[in-house]
Design an enzyme around this catalytic site. Structure first.
Site: not given
Length: 440
Positions: A231, A234-235
Site C-alpha cells: 500500500c 499507507c506507507d
C-alpha cells in the site's frame, strides 16, 4: 465486561489501513487514542521504537503490547483473540446459532455495500459482514476520479463510508467479522465466522472481493512492514527521499508509482513484460513523470529477492532482465541478466486473489484462479451461482473489469436476484401453509 484496556493507534494522513483499524475498533465500541505521525518526526521515531523498527502505519498497541499493523490486528480479530485482549464478551465460541437472517452479504466493498443498499430498500434487512478488509480495495485509492457523479474525484475511503452510511439508513446492519465457512447441505444456510459466531440465512451474496498478491520471494516475509508494502498510500511517506521500486503493470501499479513521486527521489516501475495492462489514462500520467525524471520504467524485468534487515529496512534488491520479457522463465538463457539494485522501499501492485475459500464444499463453482462462476447472460439471475440462494458480485467474480462502477452494478444485480429468490421462497412457504390448511 471487565475494564477496557488502553488502545493506542499510530496513524498517518491519507492512510487507508489506518482508517480500517479505527473502523474495526469503532465497530466494537472500543475507545482508542490516535497519534498522527505525519509531519511529526519525534512521534514517528517513537512509533518506530515501540513497534520494534517497523516503519509503517497503522501500529496498534493494547495496554502497551504491540499488536502490529492492520494485517496482524485483522488476523487476531478473525480468530477472536482480539476480543479476548480487549476483554469483550461475545456470543461466539459455540455451535449455537446467534440468529437467523433473511440475507447475509459477505463483504463491505463497493459491490457488497451496493447490494446492501438495494437489499435494505427491498425490506430484506441484510446483515453485512465486514470481512478482513473492511471497505475493500477502493479504500486504498486516494483519488477515485472515474466514479460517476464526482467531477472533482473522491477519496476511496470517503466513498465507501458514504455508501455504508446510506445502507444503514435504509436498514442494513453491518457487523465486524470474517466468514469462515458456509454449509449449504441444508436450508437455511449455516454461516460460521472465524470468531465462532454462527448464523443461518435464507440467501447469501458473496461480495468478499480479493486480496493483494505477493511474490513469495526471498526476503518478502522478513521485510514486510520494514520497507516492503502492498500500500503506497499507507506507507510511502515513511521513506521520503529514498529510491523506491514498484512492481506491476496495471492501473494499481501506475497509480502507486505516480503517488510515490511525492516522496521518492526516483520511482522505478518494474514490469515483467514489454506492454502494460493499465488504461491509457494511467500510462499517460506515468509518462509525464518519466519526462520529469521522477519515474524510470524497467520493462522485461522481474524482482527475485529483497535484501535488508528489520533493523535497517530494505537495502537493495535483486532483479533479472530478459529482452523478450518474463525473465524468471528464462533464467538459463544467456541473454538473461541478473543484477543488484539499490532502493530503500519496495511496493507490490501485482493483482489480487479472490476471497472464496469459505465457499469450498458448498457446490459453488470457481475457475482455476478461484473466481466465482455465475450465470451471466441476459435477463434476470445473472449473479446466480451453481447453488440456488448463493449469489456473487464484484471482484470475487470479475477478473477482467475490476472497476468500482462495475462492482456497484453487479452488487445491485445480486441484490435484485436475491430478492427474487427470497420472494419465491415466500411463495413456496405460503403454498405449503395453504396446502396444510386444506388437509386439516
Amino acid at each position: 465486561m471487565s475494564e477496557q484496556p488502553r488502545v493506542e493507534i499510530y496513524t498517518k494522513e491519507a492512510c487507508p489501513y489506518c482508517e480500517k483499524a479505527k473502523a474495526l475498533f469503532d465497530e466494537k465500541g472500543v475507545e482508542y487514542e490516535t497519534y498522527n505521525v505525519t509531519g511529526d518526526d519525534a512521534l514517528f521515531e517513537e512509533m518506530v521504537e515501540r513497534a520494534e523498527g517497523r516503519r509503517t502505519a497503522p501500529e496498534v498497541f493494547i495496554d502497551d503490547e504491540l499488536i502490529g499493523g492492520w494485517d496482524e490486528t485483522s488476523a487476531l480479530n478473525e480468530t477472536g483473540a482480539l476480543d479476548e485482549k480487549l476483554g469483550l464478551v461475545t456470543d461466539g465460541g459455540t455451535d449455537e446459532v446467534v440468529e437467523h437472517r433473511r440475507l447475509i452479504i459477505a463483504g463491505t466493498g463497493i459491490a457488497g455495500l451496493t447490494a446492501a443498499i438495494y437489499a435494505a430498500r427491498s425490506n430484506n434487512e441484510p446483515l453485512v459482514i465486514e470481512g478482513d478488509e473492511p471497505g475493500g480495495q477502493l479504500t486504498l485509492t486516494t483519488d477515485v476520479a472515474n466514479y460517476p457523479g464526482f467531477p472533482d474525484g473522491i477519496d476511496g475511503t470517503e466513498l465507501v463510508n458514504n455508501m455504508k452510511e446510506q445502507a444503514r439508513q435504509f436498514g442494513a446492519e453491518t457487523r465486524n467479522g470474517v466468514v469462515d465457512s458456509v454449509d449449504a447441505s441444508d436450508r437455511p444456510f449455516r454461516v460460521e465466522l472465524t470468531n465462532g459466531d454462527v448464523y443461518t440465512a435464507d440467501a447469501i451474496i458473496a461480495a468478499s472481493g480479493a486480496s493483494a498478491r505477493t511474490l513469495g520471494i526471498p526476503g518478502e516475509d522478513e521485510l514486510m512492514g520494514y520497507g516492503l508494502s502492498t500500500c503506497a498510500t499507507c506507507d510511502g511517506a515513511f521513506f521520503r527521499g529514498e529510491d523506491m521500486l514498484v512492481v506491476g503493470g496495471g492501473d494499481a501499479a501506475m497509480e502507486e508509482a505516480t503517488f510515490l513521486t511525492k516522496f521518492a527521489d526516483t520511482v522505478y516501475l518494474v514490469h515483467r513484460r514489454e506492454g502494460f495492462r493499465a488504461e491509457d489514462y494511467w500510462i499517460d500520467r506515468v509518462r509525464e513523470q518519466v519526462e520529469n525524471d521522477d519515474i524510470e520504467i524497467m520493462k522485461n524485468t522481474e524482482l527475485v529477492e529483497i535484501r535488508g534487515s528489520q533493523e535497517d529496512g530494505v537495502d537493495h534488491v535483486t532483479l533479472v532482465e530478459h529482452p523478450e520479457g518474463h525473465p524468471t522463465d528464462k533464467l538459463e538463457d544467456p541473454a538473461t541478466e541478473e543484477f543488484d539494485f539499490d532502493v530503500g522501499a519496495v511496493f507490490f501492485a501485482i493483482g489480487h486473489t479472490p476471497n472464496t475459500d469459505y465457499l469450498e464444499g458448498t457446490g459453488v463453482e470457481t475457475d482455476d484462479e478461484g473466481y466465482l462462476k455465475t450465470a451471466g447472460g441476459e435477463g434476470g439471475g445473472q449473479t446466480e451461482t451453481a447453488v440456488p440462494g448463493i449469489f456473487g458480485a464484484g471482484d470475487v467474480v470479475d477478473y477482467h473489469y475490476q472497476q468500482a462502477v462495475t462492482a456497484a452494478g453487479m452488487g445491485s444485480k445480486a441484490a435484485i436476484d436475491a430478492d427474487e429468490y427470497l420472494e419465491e421462497l415466500d411463495r413456496e412457504a405460503a403454498s405449503e401453509v395453504e396446502a396444510a390448511a386444506a388437509d386439516d
